[in-house]
Design an enzyme around this catalytic site. Sequence first.
Site, PDB file in Angstrom:
ATOM      1  N   GLY A  45      -3.539  11.041  -6.938  1.00 57.06           N
ATOM      2  CA  GLY A  45      -4.143   9.707  -6.866  1.00 57.06           C
ATOM      3  C   GLY A  45      -4.867   9.543  -5.549  1.00 57.06           C
ATOM      4  CD  GLU A 135      -3.125   6.200  -5.485  1.00 54.23           C
ATOM      5  OE1 GLU A 135      -3.908   5.780  -4.607  1.00 54.23           O
ATOM      6  OE2 GLU A 135      -2.402   7.202  -5.303  1.00 54.23           O
ATOM      7  CG  HIS A 138      -3.104   3.487  -0.967  1.00 56.83           C
ATOM      8  ND1 HIS A 138      -2.951   3.655   0.385  1.00 56.83           N
ATOM      9  CD2 HIS A 138      -2.633   4.615  -1.538  1.00 56.83           C
ATOM     10  CE1 HIS A 138      -2.400   4.848   0.624  1.00 56.83           C
ATOM     11  NE2 HIS A 138      -2.191   5.452  -0.531  1.00 56.83           N
TER      12      HIS A 138
HETATM   13 ZN    ZN Z   1      -1.229   7.219  -0.794  1.00 55.87          ZN
END
Ligand code: ZN
Length: 169
Positions: A45, A135, A138
């Site tokens: 990812g 993800e 993030h």
């Molecule tokens: Zn990461």
Amino acid sequence: MIYPIVKYGREVLEKPGNRVVDFNSNLEKLVADMFETMYAANGVGLAAPQIGLPLRLCVIDTTAAEEPKTKLVLANPEIILVEGEVVQEEGCLSLPDFRAKTPRPERVTVRAQDIHGQEFTMTGEGLLARAFCHETDHLNGKLFIQHVGRLKRESIKRKVRKMMKAGEW
Ligand SMILES: [Zn+2]
């Protein structure tokens, strides 16, 4: 084009990204480059902030292979349902060589837009569920070390600071 991956310590990794609004050929090029960057780094990812872009966009391929149907693009993803919990070792391309046991839901449903702006929902289990969470985090300015125990987190931060001082980070 392969982008350099931004490492922990840079502000872009700890700030929420902006929504993707333009679903055009620039976005297609960016997504292609993100897949190329992710495969080159052997990741499953990659989120746009990891290449320095404060954008709510990520790519995932938990098979790490060039099988087109396993390539996922998530623009503006939101986790809408979680079930269960699994604790497993997790790592991040922005924290190379650090891994830690990290609790995540076992089953995760995400709602996102695809590369054309079309909304979809998808449910993943195991590694895919973990990737959805990692993800999406993030894009909200969060890293996996925020989910691990305090002692482990402090130990990782200490080691990173030491490497930064030595010019090795
Ligand atoms: Zn990461």
